[in-house]
Write a protein that holds these residues in place. Sequence first.
Motif, PDB file in Angstrom:
ATOM      1  N   THR A  57       0.699  -1.112  -0.129  1.00 31.67           N
ATOM      2  CA  THR A  57      -0.106   0.008  -0.094  1.00 31.67           C
ATOM      3  C   THR A  57       0.815   1.216  -0.050  1.00 31.67           C
ATOM      4  O   THR A  57       0.620   2.195  -0.708  1.00 31.67           O
ATOM      5  CB  THR A  57      -0.932   0.042   1.315  1.00 31.67           C
ATOM      6  OG1 THR A  57      -1.909  -1.060   1.172  1.00 31.67           O
ATOM      7  CG2 THR A  57      -1.689   1.323   1.464  1.00 31.67           C
ATOM      8  N   ALA A  58       1.662   1.186   1.064  1.00 33.46           N
ATOM      9  CA  ALA A  58       2.699   2.672   1.086  1.00 33.46           C
ATOM     10  C   ALA A  58       3.288   2.910  -0.248  1.00 33.46           C
ATOM     11  O   ALA A  58       3.447   4.115  -0.462  1.00 33.46           O
ATOM     12  CB  ALA A  58       3.687   2.458   2.189  1.00 33.46           C
ATOM     13  N   TYR A  59       3.995   1.729  -0.797  1.00 34.69           N
ATOM     14  CA  TYR A  59       4.864   2.152  -2.150  1.00 34.69           C
ATOM     15  C   TYR A  59       3.991   2.599  -3.054  1.00 34.69           C
ATOM     16  O   TYR A  59       4.350   3.684  -3.760  1.00 34.69           O
ATOM     17  CB  TYR A  59       5.720   1.236  -2.205  1.00 34.69           C
ATOM     18  CG  TYR A  59       6.682   1.247  -3.579  1.00 34.69           C
ATOM     19  CD1 TYR A  59       7.674   2.193  -3.237  1.00 34.69           C
ATOM     20  CD2 TYR A  59       6.401   0.893  -4.925  1.00 34.69           C
ATOM     21  CE1 TYR A  59       8.690   2.354  -4.554  1.00 34.69           C
ATOM     22  CE2 TYR A  59       7.167   1.297  -5.989  1.00 34.69           C
ATOM     23  CZ  TYR A  59       8.275   1.911  -5.803  1.00 34.69           C
ATOM     24  OH  TYR A  59       9.025   2.303  -6.938  1.00 34.69           O
ATOM     25  N   PRO A  60       2.967   2.133  -3.327  1.00 38.12           N
ATOM     26  CA  PRO A  60       2.227   2.860  -4.792  1.00 38.12           C
ATOM     27  C   PRO A  60       1.514   3.903  -4.457  1.00 38.12           C
ATOM     28  O   PRO A  60       1.394   4.792  -5.237  1.00 38.12           O
ATOM     29  CB  PRO A  60       1.182   1.598  -4.941  1.00 38.12           C
ATOM     30  CG  PRO A  60       1.620   0.111  -4.195  1.00 38.12           C
ATOM     31  CD  PRO A  60       2.459   0.788  -3.028  1.00 38.12           C
ATOM     32  N   VAL A  61       1.056   4.256  -3.165  1.00 36.66           N
ATOM     33  CA  VAL A  61       0.632   5.516  -2.702  1.00 36.66           C
ATOM     34  C   VAL A  61       1.798   6.723  -2.661  1.00 36.66           C
ATOM     35  O   VAL A  61       1.415   7.538  -3.422  1.00 36.66           O
ATOM     36  CB  VAL A  61      -0.179   5.446  -1.198  1.00 36.66           C
ATOM     37  CG1 VAL A  61      -0.371   6.838  -0.846  1.00 36.66           C
ATOM     38  CG2 VAL A  61      -1.457   4.490  -1.246  1.00 36.66           C
ATOM     39  N   VAL A  65       1.428   9.397  -5.559  1.00 35.98           N
ATOM     40  CA  VAL A  65       1.167  11.008  -4.984  1.00 35.98           C
ATOM     41  C   VAL A  65       2.471  11.883  -5.599  1.00 35.98           C
ATOM     42  O   VAL A  65       2.141  12.725  -6.402  1.00 35.98           O
ATOM     43  CB  VAL A  65       1.230  11.346  -3.573  1.00 35.98           C
ATOM     44  CG1 VAL A  65       1.384  12.620  -3.148  1.00 35.98           C
ATOM     45  CG2 VAL A  65      -0.065  10.532  -2.920  1.00 35.98           C
ATOM     46  N   GLY A  66       3.538  10.959  -5.824  1.00 34.27           N
ATOM     47  CA  GLY A  66       4.880  11.476  -6.668  1.00 34.27           C
ATOM     48  C   GLY A  66       4.655  11.868  -8.054  1.00 34.27           C
ATOM     49  O   GLY A  66       4.883  12.843  -8.369  1.00 34.27           O
ATOM     50  N   ILE A  67       4.105  10.863  -8.424  1.00 29.42           N
ATOM     51  CA  ILE A  67       3.764  10.968  -9.906  1.00 29.42           C
ATOM     52  C   ILE A  67       2.955  12.370 -10.174  1.00 29.42           C
ATOM     53  O   ILE A  67       3.214  12.814 -11.146  1.00 29.42           O
ATOM     54  CB  ILE A  67       3.181   9.767 -10.405  1.00 29.42           C
ATOM     55  CG1 ILE A  67       4.387   8.569 -10.671  1.00 29.42           C
ATOM     56  CG2 ILE A  67       2.693  10.050 -11.854  1.00 29.42           C
ATOM     57  CD1 ILE A  67       3.708   7.275 -10.865  1.00 29.42           C
ATOM     58  N   VAL A  68       1.906  12.316  -9.477  1.00 18.25           N
ATOM     59  CA  VAL A  68       0.822  13.314  -9.994  1.00 18.25           C
ATOM     60  C   VAL A  68       1.330  14.653  -9.734  1.00 18.25           C
ATOM     61  O   VAL A  68       1.283  15.653 -10.412  1.00 18.25           O
ATOM     62  CB  VAL A  68      -0.541  13.248  -8.937  1.00 18.25           C
ATOM     63  CG1 VAL A  68      -1.368  14.240  -9.140  1.00 18.25           C
ATOM     64  CG2 VAL A  68      -1.318  11.821  -9.485  1.00 18.25           C
ATOM     65  N   ALA A  95      -7.297   7.639  -8.582  1.00 21.51           N
ATOM     66  CA  ALA A  95      -8.130   6.776  -8.346  1.00 21.51           C
ATOM     67  C   ALA A  95      -7.471   5.400  -7.513  1.00 21.51           C
ATOM     68  O   ALA A  95      -7.728   5.055  -6.554  1.00 21.51           O
ATOM     69  CB  ALA A  95      -8.980   6.284  -9.318  1.00 21.51           C
ATOM     70  N   GLY A  96      -6.358   4.830  -8.286  1.00 19.31           N
ATOM     71  CA  GLY A  96      -5.474   3.671  -7.626  1.00 19.31           C
ATOM     72  C   GLY A  96      -5.107   3.900  -6.167  1.00 19.31           C
ATOM     73  O   GLY A  96      -5.212   3.065  -5.173  1.00 19.31           O
ATOM     74  N   ALA A  97      -4.518   5.236  -6.145  1.00 23.85           N
ATOM     75  CA  ALA A  97      -3.854   5.548  -4.675  1.00 23.85           C
ATOM     76  C   ALA A  97      -4.953   5.563  -3.600  1.00 23.85           C
ATOM     77  O   ALA A  97      -4.857   5.057  -2.636  1.00 23.85           O
ATOM     78  CB  ALA A  97      -3.098   6.742  -4.838  1.00 23.85           C
ATOM     79  N   LEU A  98      -5.950   6.108  -4.122  1.00 23.87           N
ATOM     80  CA  LEU A  98      -7.227   6.379  -3.110  1.00 23.87           C
ATOM     81  C   LEU A  98      -7.749   4.979  -2.751  1.00 23.87           C
ATOM     82  O   LEU A  98      -8.001   4.680  -1.647  1.00 23.87           O
ATOM     83  CB  LEU A  98      -8.110   7.293  -3.884  1.00 23.87           C
ATOM     84  CG  LEU A  98      -8.098   8.884  -3.570  1.00 23.87           C
ATOM     85  CD1 LEU A  98      -8.861   9.535  -4.631  1.00 23.87           C
ATOM     86  CD2 LEU A  98      -7.673   9.222  -2.310  1.00 23.87           C
ATOM     87  N   LEU A  99      -7.892   4.163  -3.609  1.00 26.78           N
ATOM     88  CA  LEU A  99      -8.451   2.876  -3.392  1.00 26.78           C
ATOM     89  C   LEU A  99      -7.559   2.088  -2.465  1.00 26.78           C
ATOM     90  O   LEU A  99      -8.121   1.397  -1.648  1.00 26.78           O
ATOM     91  CB  LEU A  99      -8.646   1.981  -4.592  1.00 26.78           C
ATOM     92  CG  LEU A  99      -9.973   2.473  -5.748  1.00 26.78           C
ATOM     93  CD1 LEU A  99      -9.993   1.816  -6.851  1.00 26.78           C
ATOM     94  CD2 LEU A  99     -11.234   2.323  -4.780  1.00 26.78           C
TER      95      LEU A  99
END
Length: 105
Positions: A57-61, A65-68, A95-99
């Motif tokens: 969870t942590a790494y993809p979020v 966020v970094g990408i956006v 959407a993916g980060a929020l999910l």
Amino acid sequence: MAWTILMAASVSEIIWTYTLKASEGFTRPGIAVLNVAVMVLTTWLLSLATKSLPLGTAYPVWTGVGIVGTVIVGMVVFGEEMNAVKAAAVALIVAGALLLMFAEG
């Protein structure tokens, strides 16, 4: 607290990518040193967040966020263009980060 640390890590990642570009291939020593320092900071903060958040969870979020943020910095600071495909990609990342965040509660 882990989510706050993760968001700080994400902001640090945005600064890291900004300074990477601003260093102009590490030809600007001051910016290059700042880049390395922020890279260490963002990695350290991410490691702190993963003490209590699952890595999956942590790494993809953190990355999302970094990408956006980096896309926004690219547009605002470096004049990069936004188009419909980029906007859709950013929306999917958000959407993916929020999910993932909601999945952890």
